[in-house]
Design an enzyme around this catalytic site. Structure first.
Site, mmCIF file in Angstrom:
data_model
loop_
_atom_site.group_PDB
_atom_site.id
_atom_site.type_symbol
_atom_site.label_atom_id
_atom_site.label_comp_id
_atom_site.label_asym_id
_atom_site.label_seq_id
_atom_site.Cartn_x
_atom_site.Cartn_y
_atom_site.Cartn_z
ATOM 1 N N LYS A 84 -28.804 20.470 74.735
ATOM 2 C CA LYS A 84 -28.455 19.271 75.503
ATOM 3 C C LYS A 84 -28.941 18.003 74.814
ATOM 4 O O LYS A 84 -28.302 16.961 74.921
ATOM 5 C CB LYS A 84 -28.976 19.380 76.930
ATOM 6 C CG LYS A 84 -28.094 20.320 77.738
ATOM 7 C CD LYS A 84 -28.650 20.666 79.081
ATOM 8 C CE LYS A 84 -27.768 21.694 79.768
ATOM 9 N NZ LYS A 84 -28.428 22.327 80.901
ATOM 10 N N LYS A 137 -17.562 24.234 80.924
ATOM 11 C CA LYS A 137 -16.965 23.019 81.465
ATOM 12 C C LYS A 137 -17.413 21.815 80.666
ATOM 13 O O LYS A 137 -16.725 20.817 80.600
ATOM 14 C CB LYS A 137 -17.302 22.724 82.919
ATOM 15 C CG LYS A 137 -18.192 23.616 83.654
ATOM 16 C CD LYS A 137 -18.262 23.155 85.119
ATOM 17 C CE LYS A 137 -19.075 24.109 85.956
ATOM 18 N NZ LYS A 137 -20.512 24.017 85.733
ATOM 19 N N LYS A 174 -18.882 29.899 73.925
ATOM 20 C CA LYS A 174 -18.430 30.401 75.226
ATOM 21 C C LYS A 174 -17.537 29.370 75.910
ATOM 22 O O LYS A 174 -17.571 28.190 75.585
ATOM 23 C CB LYS A 174 -19.643 30.695 76.104
ATOM 24 C CG LYS A 174 -20.557 29.487 76.328
ATOM 25 C CD LYS A 174 -21.452 29.672 77.541
ATOM 26 C CE LYS A 174 -21.927 28.332 78.081
ATOM 27 N NZ LYS A 174 -22.297 28.288 79.464
HETATM 28 P P1 ADP Z 1 -21.012 25.536 82.124
HETATM 29 O O1 ADP Z 1 -21.703 26.163 80.959
HETATM 30 O O2 ADP Z 1 -19.552 25.698 82.046
HETATM 31 O O3 ADP Z 1 -21.436 24.111 82.392
HETATM 32 P P2 ADP Z 1 -22.739 26.398 84.264
HETATM 33 O O4 ADP Z 1 -23.850 26.104 83.331
HETATM 34 O O5 ADP Z 1 -22.639 25.575 85.490
HETATM 35 O O6 ADP Z 1 -21.380 26.368 83.422
HETATM 36 O O7 ADP Z 1 -22.794 27.924 84.654
HETATM 37 C C1 ADP Z 1 -22.698 28.489 85.953
HETATM 38 C C2 ADP Z 1 -22.788 30.007 85.869
HETATM 39 O O8 ADP Z 1 -21.710 30.542 85.113
HETATM 40 C C3 ADP Z 1 -24.050 30.525 85.182
HETATM 41 O O9 ADP Z 1 -24.475 31.712 85.823
HETATM 42 C C4 ADP Z 1 -23.618 30.796 83.793
HETATM 43 O O10 ADP Z 1 -24.405 31.801 83.185
HETATM 44 C C5 ADP Z 1 -22.198 31.298 84.018
HETATM 45 N N1 ADP Z 1 -21.357 31.027 82.852
HETATM 46 C C6 ADP Z 1 -20.940 29.804 82.418
HETATM 47 N N2 ADP Z 1 -20.148 29.940 81.329
HETATM 48 C C7 ADP Z 1 -20.061 31.280 81.080
HETATM 49 C C8 ADP Z 1 -19.374 32.066 80.108
HETATM 50 N N3 ADP Z 1 -18.572 31.512 79.202
HETATM 51 N N4 ADP Z 1 -19.520 33.406 80.155
HETATM 52 C C9 ADP Z 1 -20.291 33.987 81.095
HETATM 53 N N5 ADP Z 1 -20.943 33.309 82.045
HETATM 54 C C10 ADP Z 1 -20.847 31.979 82.054
#
Ligand code: ADP
Ligand code: TRP
Length: 334
Positions: free
Chosen positions: A115, A200, A197
Site C-alpha cells: 500500500k 478491486k 490476483k
Molecule cells: P480487494 O483486494 O479486491 O480490495 P478485499 O481486500 O476487500 O479485496 O478482500 C475481501 C476478501 O476477499 C478477503 O477475504 C480477501 O482475502 C478476499 N479476496 C480478495 N481478492 C481475492 C482473490 N483474488 N482471490 C481470493 N480471495 C480474494
C-alpha cells in the site's frame, strides 16, 4: 442460553463492487459456514478509510457490500451482518492492542509495503496499524475461524501474536484465531491479465465484478492474454494460460474443463474458443447474482433494518468481551 457453536468472523472493505476473487475467496465460504457456526460478517468501513479518505461514496459502497453478502446467500437470521463503525468498542480494543504491536513488525507487513507503493502520498498511521484494527475486529468476538483469501494469512498470524501477548501480559482472554477455507488451501483467484490476483483496487479491466453486465464480462474475458498455443504435447502452461484454466474450474462444468485440458495436452486447443466458452460460463454464473444485488440495493429500508439489527446483536456480543478485557487490564476502577 449461551450459544455453544464455534465463532466465525470475517469482513470485507467497502471500496467498490465485489468481484469473483471476493466471492470464491470469502463469500462462498461465509455461506457454507452459516449453518454450523456462530457467524459474524461485517463491512470494514473503518479499514477503507486507511486508503480511501474520500467518504462521498462510502454509504453507497457499504450498502453494496451488504447487498452482495445477501445476494450471495448469507441469511441474516443465521449470521450477524453489521457495519464495523457501528461497533464503537472495536476502536477501543484497537487502542489497547496498539500498545502490544511494535513499529518494526508493522512496517514489515506485506500489505503495508504494497500500500505504501500504491499510495506514497498517504502513508498514514492507520495504514501502518491496519493489522491491529483487523485483530480487534476478530478478537472482540473471540472468533476462532476467519474465512479469508490467501492474501490475509499474514494478518491472521499477527492477530495470533497480539492475542498471545495480551494473554501473557493480562491473563487469558483471547483464543488463537486461524484463517479458514473449505478447500484447506486458501484460494487466490487470478486476474485476467495474468498478473497477480483479481482485486478491486488494482486492475479493474482484468477483474470480473459481480455487478458486471453480460457484455462487459464477455469483453474482459476475450481480452485476456493468450499466445499461439503449445507446440509440443504435454508442455508446461505459462501462468496466464494456467489462470484461464483456474477460472474455468470455478465456473464451467467438469466436462468443459477436461475437454480443454485434453486439447491443451495434444496441442489442438484454440484459445478463442476457450475464451468464448469461459465468457459464457462466467455470464451464466454472475448474472443471477448481479440481478439479486440490484434488487436488494433498491430496497433501502430492508438494508437499513439488517444493519440496525446486526449492530445490536454484534454490540451485545462485543460488550461481553470488553468487560473481560477491561477487567483483565485493570481498567475497572469502581
Ligand atoms: P480487494 O483486494 O479486491 O480490495 P478485499 O481486500 O476487500 O479485496 O478482500 C475481501 C476478501 O476477499 C478477503 O477475504 C480477501 O482475502 C478476499 N479476496 C480478495 N481478492 C481475492 C482473490 N483474488 N482471490 C481470493 N480471495 C480474494
Ligand atoms: N483486511 C481484510 C481485507 O482486506 C478485511 C478485514 C478487515 C477483515 N477486518 C477483518 C477480514 C477481520 C477478516 C477479519 O480483505
Amino acid at each position: 442460553m449461551e450459544n455453544k457453536k464455534e465463532i466465525v468472523l470475517s469482513g470485507i472493505r467497502p471500496t467498490g463492487s465485489l468481484h469473483l476473487g471476493n466471492y470464491f475467496g470469502a463469500l462462498a465460504n461465509y455461506v457454507k459456514m452459516q449453518d454450523d457456526y456462530d457467524c459474524y460478517f461485517f463491512v470494514a468501513d473503518l479499514h477503507s478509510l486507511t486508503t480511501h479518505p474520500d467518504t462521498s461514496t462510502l454509504k453507497e459502497h457499504v450498502k453494496n457490500v451488504i447487498a452482495t453478502m445477501l445476494a450471495a446467500g448469507i441469511d441474516p437470521q443465521k449470521a450477524t451482518l453489521y457495519n464495523q463503525s457501528h461497533l464503537y468498542t472495536t476502536s477501543e480494543l484497537y487502542l489497547y492492542l496498539n500498545m502490544l504491536a511494535y513499529k518494526g513488525e508493522l512496517e514489515k507487513t506485506v500489505t503495508f509495503k504494497e500500500k505504501v507503493r500504491q499510495h506514497p502520498d498517504n502513508v498514514n498511521a492507520g495504514l501502518l496499524t491496519y493489522p491491529v484494527l483487523q485483530a480487534a475486529d476478530i478478537l472482540i468476538h473471540l472468533a476462532k475461524y476467519v474465512p479469508v483469501g490467501k492474501d490475509q494469512e499474514q494478518h491472521l498470524e499477527m492477530t495470533r501474536n497480539f492475542a498471545n501477548r495480551f494473554n501473557h501480559r493480562y491473563g487469558e482472554v483471547f483464543p488463537e484465531p486461524v484463517a479458514f477455507n473449505f478447500n484447506h488451501n486458501l484460494v487466490k483467484i487470478p486476474s485476467l491479465d495474468g498478473e497477480g490476483k483479481m482485486s478491486k483496487s488494482v486492475n479493474e479491466n482484468a477483474t470480473i465484478y459481480l455487478t458486471d453486465e453480460d457484455e462487459v464480462i464477455r469483453k474482459k474475458v476475450m481480452k485476456a492474454k493468450t499466445d499461439s498455443g503449445p507446440t509440443a504435447p504435454d508442455s508446461a502452461m505459462p501462468d496466464y494460460i494456467e489462470n484461464l484454466y483456474a477460472l474455468m474450474r470455478l465456473v464451467s462444468t467438469s466436462d468443459t474443463v477436461s475437454h480443454f485440458e485434453k486439447a491443451y495436452k495434444n496441442c489442438t486447443v484454440r484459445y478463442g474458443d476457450l475464451k468464448k466458452q469461459l465468457a459464457e460460463d462466467m455470464v451464466a454464473f454472475v448474472a443471477p447474482i448481479r440481478r439479486r444485488i440490484y434488487e436488494i440495493m433498491e430496497d433501502e429500508p430492508y438494508i437499513n433494518k439488517i444493519m440496525t439489527e446486526g449492530a445490536e446483536k454484534a454490540n451485545e456480543h462485543a460488550n461481553k468481551t470488553m468487560v473481560l478485557v477491561r477487567n483483565a487490564m485493570g481498567l475497572n476502577y469502581f
